[in-house]
Structure formats: C-alpha cells, structure tokens
Design an enzyme around this catalytic site. Structure first.
Site, mmCIF file in Angstrom:
data_model
loop_
_atom_site.group_PDB
_atom_site.id
_atom_site.type_symbol
_atom_site.label_atom_id
_atom_site.label_comp_id
_atom_site.label_asym_id
_atom_site.label_seq_id
_atom_site.Cartn_x
_atom_site.Cartn_y
_atom_site.Cartn_z
ATOM 1 N N CYS A 142 -10.606 -0.402 18.758
ATOM 2 C CA CYS A 142 -11.646 0.290 19.496
ATOM 3 C C CYS A 142 -12.911 0.308 18.674
ATOM 4 O O CYS A 142 -12.944 0.863 17.588
ATOM 5 C CB CYS A 142 -11.194 1.722 19.788
ATOM 6 S SG CYS A 142 -12.368 2.641 20.774
ATOM 7 N N SER A 176 0.835 -1.189 0.000
ATOM 8 C CA SER A 176 0.000 0.000 0.000
ATOM 9 C C SER A 176 0.878 1.250 0.000
ATOM 10 O O SER A 176 1.810 1.360 0.789
ATOM 11 C CB SER A 176 -0.881 -0.011 1.247
ATOM 12 O OG SER A 176 -1.678 1.146 1.276
HETATM 13 C C1 PLP Z 1 -2.079 -0.772 6.419
HETATM 14 C C2 PLP Z 1 -2.055 -2.225 6.201
HETATM 15 C C3 PLP Z 1 -2.978 -2.837 5.334
HETATM 16 C C4 PLP Z 1 -4.108 -2.083 4.681
HETATM 17 O O1 PLP Z 1 -3.661 -1.228 3.686
HETATM 18 P P1 PLP Z 1 -4.687 -0.203 2.978
HETATM 19 O O2 PLP Z 1 -4.010 0.173 1.718
HETATM 20 O O3 PLP Z 1 -4.805 0.935 3.921
HETATM 21 O O4 PLP Z 1 -5.933 -0.938 2.730
HETATM 22 C C5 PLP Z 1 -2.858 -4.191 5.126
HETATM 23 N N1 PLP Z 1 -1.907 -4.919 5.728
HETATM 24 C C6 PLP Z 1 -1.009 -4.376 6.571
HETATM 25 C C7 PLP Z 1 0.030 -5.221 7.190
HETATM 26 C C8 PLP Z 1 -1.053 -3.005 6.831
HETATM 27 O O5 PLP Z 1 -0.170 -2.472 7.667
#
Ligand code: PLP
Length: 380
Positions: free
Chosen positions: A334, A206
C-alpha cells in the site's frame, strides 16, 4: 475490550521474555564498549563473541562466519551490492558483464536492490515460481551463465510461507562453483537449517522475525568466500562493518534463537494444528469455491497461510479483521492509498484481481487454539 488476536508473525514478533531478561543488563550496568581495554570492555567483548558462537552453532556455522548487522534488509543490500557490483571492482570485473540469478518474488529489500543493480548495468535473471509458489531447481540450472556471479533465492517466501528447494539448489551451485545467497529471514528460528548441509555461501536473517529485537540481524558468510567491507572506520566485525557493537541486540538475538530452536518440534506441531483448525473452520462457514490456499500442496512454514478469497478485496478484509480485533495482513503493498496487487501472487501466475484478494495469516509461537477460531469467525 476484546483481546487482540495477533496472526501477523511474518511481519514481526514480540521480544521473548527470556531474551529480554538475558540482555537487559547490557543496556545498563554492563554498558561497556567492546573495543575498550578495561574490564567493562572485556566483559562486552566476551559477551559479544559468546553470542556470535551461540548463533553460529544453531546453523552449523563457525563463530567467525557470523557478521552482525542492523537486520536483513541491510545484510541483503550489502551482499548483493558487494558481490554483483563492488565499488572497488577487482580489475577483472566489469559491472556490465555480471549476471545475477534471483526470483520474481523476493522480499522488497532484495527486489529493489536488484532493480538498482540493473540500472547500473548488471544483468539480472528473475525466475518465476510455479503456481504453488515454488522455484524449480531445473530453472536455476538453465539460467546459469558463464558470467553468473551470484544466485540469490530465498529460503521461505514472506507472503506465501512456501519453502524453496534450497538443498537441491545449493548442491547444484556448489557443483557449478557459483556463489549462493539465501534470504532466510522467514526461516531462521522456524525450521531446522544447517548451512553446510545446504551448501549455502551467504545467508541473511533478522532477529525480530524470531522473537528477537528489532533493528538487529546477521549474515552468515562461508569462511572461504570473499565479502568486501561495508562500513570502514573502527574495524569492528573483523573490519567488515565498523561501528560500536550492539551488545543488547547480540545477547537477545542469541537467547531468542536458541530458545526457538530448542522448542522447534513442539512449536511446529502446535502451529500446524492451528493452521488446520483455521482451514477446517473456514470450510464450515464458507464454501470451498469461496477461497483457496496458495501453495496448499507445497512445503510451507508451520502456521503460515496465504488465503485468496474470491471476489473480495484483501486490503478491505484486513481492515475489517482489524476492527474485529484480528491483526493479519495482505500481501499487497500500500503506497499513498493506492493498493497495488501483490507482486508475489502475480509471480505465481494469479490474475490482478486474485493478487488483490489475499490475506496472510501467520501464527506466532504464543498463538492458542482459540485464535484459529477467532480468525475464521471474524471473516463472517
Ligand atoms: C522481514 C524480512 C526482511 C527484512 O528484514 P528487516 O530486518 O526488517 O530489514 C527481509 N527478507 C525477508 C524474507 C523478510 O521476511
């Protein structure tokens, strides 16, 4: 007003100035649709494919192995659903006869998808990490069954920062011929990764976790592994995910990733120093029995600490820290005022009380030495 100290880079990071400037023209003057045949479209198409190649190169992947998505949650859900329970099942696949091996401390986007697969009849094996927050390769080997279609194990845990032995796991799974997916969202842009050396079949990432834009990400799919299409229609992303491409996202992501990867040795050293400075300071103001570092002896992401404070409430502590200008977070989820103990900490064998008493500190690349002191002193 006191400056805000942001130590929650594992939640998100700000968009890099360099990436923003690179990508801005693609929201305005270079606004073309990559599917158009006129010059505006051609510029968009070329830019998109250049970004794809650049992103692939940072991971040792071929350009056509990178598929753009809206982020890691989407990419994770796509791969898990498509491999474990394809909607148009191959005649030989009965969903009720599929096993997936994963862990008890995956990100919620994997965890909840696995739960939904279970409701559809897929058998899921959840491996538990040891007390240090690390999965054992021997446990992975022991969990494999003849009907295991996919193993999904994250590269770095998002609450603990602990690195998993994915090189070893990759080698094992390649030998056994089992498809290997790793959610590398916390690791991409933060540690060196090469999909070929690691024997990875699917990797998800991401952009906003490495100073790219929110709402953009990608998956790596090894060229000889099948992936059913996710969205049909305009045949974008080689027919796998239709929809007009986000050129701004692709350009900004490629720029942010190359910028971070080029600076890795320098950033790593600096963030490790900050982490050590924070621990030194905490040990000055608190006694060693007051807190512990989860996974202290494990390999971790640089500048990433999960601290369990004895007898304290993590949620209350992060609120207090916020009042004192420090943005950190707790692992506890939460929901409607009801703070649940962290599933991840419980998985490491900690008690409910301990699993409610943690604070995650994750330094971003622009953190400075004063930030470490500010965090430790805000705790007083
Ligand atoms: C932030 C995160 C996600 C989700 O990513 P998005 O692009 O915000 O949907 C998935 N897996 C891990 C390990 C993350 O840290």
């Amino acid at each position: 007003m006191k400056p805000i100290v942001y130590v929650d880079a594992a939640a998100t990071t700000p968009l890099s100035e360099f990436a923003f400037n690179r990508a801005l023209p693609f929201l305005r003057e270079d606004f073309g649709n990559a599917s158009s045949r006129h010059s505006h479209g051609v510029t968009a198409r070329q830019t998109l494919e250049e970004s794809r190649r650049t992103i692939g190169e940072t991971l040792g992947a071929r350009s056509e192995e990178i598929v753009f998505t809206s982020g890691a949650s989407e990419a994770n859900a796509w791969i898990l659903n498509a491999i474990a329970a394809p909607i148009v099942a191959a005649p030989a696949i009965n969903v009720k006869d599929v096993n997936v091996v994963s862990t008890a401390f995956e990100h919620s986007s994997i965890w909840e998808t696995l739960r939904s697969l279970e409701r559809r009849g897929v058998a899921v094996t959840y491996l538990r990490p040891n007390r240090d927050g690390v999965i054992s390769t021997a446990d992975v080997a022991a969990a494999l069954r003849p009907n295991t279609r996919l193993v999904s194990i994250m590269t770095a845990n998002n609450e603990l920062g602990t690195l998993q032995p994915i090189a070893e796991i990759g080698r094992l799974l390649r030998e056994r011929g089992v498809v290997f997916h790793t959610d590398a969202t916390q690791a991409v842009g933060h540690i060196p990764l090469n999909v070929n050396e690691l024997n990875i079949d699917f990797l998800t990432a991401s952009a906003h976790k490495f100073n790219g834009p929110k709402g953009f990400g990608f998956l790596y799919r090894r060229h000889d592994v099948d992936l059913p299409a996710f969205i049909l229609g305009g045949s974008q992303e080689r027919g796998l995910r239709s929809g007009t491409e986000n050129i701004f996202g692709a350009v900004a992501t490629a720029a942010a990733l190359t910028e971070n990867v080029a600076a890795l040795p320098e950033t790593t050293a600096r963030l490790c120093n900050l982490e050590n400075a924070l621990l030194r300071r905490l040990r000055e103001v608190l006694s060693s029995s007051d807190f512990s570092v989860v996974g202290e002896s494990a390999a971790r992401l640089p500048g990433f600490l999960n601290l369990v404070f004895n007898g304290a409430d993590g949620d209350t502590m992060t609120r207090l820290l916020d009042l004192r200008g420090v943005c950190a977070s707790t692992g506890s989820a939460c929901s409607s005022g009801d703070v649940k103990p962290s599933r991840t900490l419980l998985a490491t064998g900690r008690s409910e009380l301990e699993a409610r008493s943690s604070v995650r500190v994750s330094f971003g690349r622009s953190a400075v030495p004063d930030d470490a002191v500010a965090v430790a002193d805000a705790r007083k």
